[in-house]
Design a protein around this motif. Structure first.
Motif, PDB file in Angstrom:
ATOM      1  N   GLU A  14      -6.084   3.401  10.709  1.00 47.22           N
ATOM      2  CA  GLU A  14      -7.330   2.971  10.059  1.00 47.22           C
ATOM      3  C   GLU A  14      -7.086   1.742   9.181  1.00 47.22           C
ATOM      4  N   LEU A  15      -5.969   1.754   8.460  1.00 47.12           N
ATOM      5  CA  LEU A  15      -5.682   0.659   7.527  1.00 47.12           C
ATOM      6  C   LEU A  15      -5.337  -0.619   8.276  1.00 47.12           C
ATOM      7  N   ALA A  48       4.166  -0.795   3.637  1.00 49.47           N
ATOM      8  CA  ALA A  48       3.497   0.443   3.222  1.00 49.47           C
ATOM      9  C   ALA A  48       4.566   1.480   2.918  1.00 49.47           C
ATOM     10  N   LEU A  70       0.838  -1.210   0.000  1.00 51.64           N
ATOM     11  CA  LEU A  70       0.000   0.000   0.000  1.00 51.64           C
ATOM     12  C   LEU A  70       0.871   1.258   0.000  1.00 51.64           C
ATOM     13  N   VAL A 124       0.870   5.071   1.347  1.00 54.30           N
ATOM     14  CA  VAL A 124       0.176   5.899   2.349  1.00 54.30           C
ATOM     15  C   VAL A 124       0.746   7.302   2.255  1.00 54.30           C
ATOM     16  N   ALA A 130      -6.502  -3.729   6.126  1.00 56.35           N
ATOM     17  CA  ALA A 130      -5.962  -3.443   4.787  1.00 56.35           C
ATOM     18  C   ALA A 130      -4.456  -3.685   4.727  1.00 56.35           C
ATOM     19  N   ASN A 158      -8.198   8.949   3.708  1.00 49.33           N
ATOM     20  CA  ASN A 158      -9.322   9.271   4.601  1.00 49.33           C
ATOM     21  C   ASN A 158      -9.567  10.776   4.647  1.00 49.33           C
ATOM     22  N   PRO A 177      -4.964   4.175  -0.580  1.00 48.98           N
ATOM     23  CA  PRO A 177      -6.204   4.552   0.100  1.00 48.98           C
ATOM     24  C   PRO A 177      -6.044   5.861   0.885  1.00 48.98           C
TER      25      PRO A 177
END
Ligand code: COA
Length: 315
Positions: A283-284, A296, A237, A239, A289, A265, A263
């Motif tokens: 959150e991930l 990440a 991912l 970030v 996630a 927010n 992703p």
């Protein structure tokens, strides 16, 4: 090679949610303008919560999620420019609030919105020498207190919050391959301090910051990949600092990655500066996630001007 991995994360969001329509009652703006130019729909503002409450809350959650006791902490580094006190530091307030050992190295640093990644790299260096192998890294801001609510070009962008990561140092853990940089500039983005006559509000030339960001984010991501000897396909991912959805979209396009792997927010948080990356990380992680062993690639940018990238792996 030695390095650190993330053992647990935490966050604290103040209870009050401020919508774009709420702000349109204070300044000449609209939900449509803010949503299309930034992607932001709501943000949190502190009312009775203090910066210390947010830091202690996020740090406590990170400890609990990692299953680590306060007495195992060797260092605590806070990234912020809006703490309750100029001194003591937010990290010292967390030391007191959670009862961290007195020989834990606790201090803050200010690298604005890049702060969390500056702090986690600092922690990687510190833990190699610290009395214990666990460290707390915080990013926290009360930006609603440094906003000019008469300036529509800034007050709609920012929010309050805190995020924390509990990290573990290991002789065989991977390096963060951190890339950090700054270009001193007190013209395009700054907050006057106590030694200036100007009010302590965020001042920003939005377009200059935008141009800086769309160049810095993909460059920084590529430099981290080069250092690690990886390609974008090796990353689980991406970030990125949540400042403006359009900046993120530009960076995703320049890097040629699938937007689903980046992703965000921002629609719910606005720009929370140093808290942005750890809030999103939590959150991930909480949502599954990012899971154990996954990587990440995080990138931050902001006042200073600063930029920072690092490869974070979940233990
Ligand atoms: N609501 C309505 N209109 C607004 C507004 C608001 N909240 N803020 C600014 N405007 C107006 C301007 O006054 C200007 O009006 P004019 O054309 O009549 O002069 C118009 O919108 C366009 O302004 P501009 O500054 O060109 O908008 P933009 O498309 O560059 O968007 C930002 C402004 C701030 C959203 C954008 O520049 C940005 O996100 N920059 C990066 C900021 C950032 O990320 N900072 C933090 C770094 S960590």
């Amino acid at each position: 090679m030695s390095g650190i991995k993330i053992r647990g994360t935490g966050r604290f969001a103040p209870a009050k949610i401020v919508t774009n329509d709420d702000l349109a009652k204070i300044v000449d703006t609209s939900d449509e303008w803010i949503t299309t130019r930034t992607g932001i729909q709501t943000r949190h503002h502190c009312t009775t919560e203090t910066h210390t409450d947010m830091c202690v809350g996020a740090a406590r959650q990170a400890l609990e999620n990692a299953g680590i006791s306060p007495e195992d902490i060797g260092a605590c580094v806070g990234a912020t420019f809006s703490s309750d006190y100029l001194s003591p530091s937010a990290a010292c307030m967390v030391q007191r609030g959670l009862g961290l050992p007195h020989d834990a190295v606790c201090f803050d640093l200010n690298a604005a919105c890049s702060g969390f990644l500056f702090a986690i790299h600092t922690m990687e260096c510190l833990l190699a020498q610290a009395p214990r192998k666990y460290g707390l890294v915080l990013g926290a801001e009360i930006l609603s207190r440094v906003m000019d609510f008469g300036d529509r070009s800034t007050c709609v962008l920012f929010g309050d919050g805190a995020g924390a990561a509990l990290v573990e140092w290991g002789a065989n853990y991977p390096s963060l391959h951190a890339v950090l940089g700054c270009r001193g500039n007190s013209e395009v983005l700054y907050v006057p301090g106590v030694n200036t006559a100007a009010p302590p509000h965020v001042h920003m030339d939005g377009q200059s910051v935008f141009r800086f960001a769309v160049e810095a984010v993909p460059r920084c991501a590529r430099e981290v990949l080069d250092r690690a000897g990886l390609t974008p396909e090796d990353i689980d991912l991406f970030v990125f600092h949540q400042a403006n959805q359009r900046i993120i979209d530009f960076a995703v396009k320049k890097l040629g990655i699938d937007p689903a792997r980046c992703p965000g927010n921002i629609e719910r948080t606005g720009n929370t500066s140093a808290a942005s990356v750890p809030l999103l990380l939590d959150e991930l992680v909480g949502g599954g996630a990012i899971t154990s062993g996954q990587k990440a690639l995080c990138v931050g940018f902001g006042g200073g001007l600063t930029w920072a990238g690092a490869l974070l792996e979940l233990a």
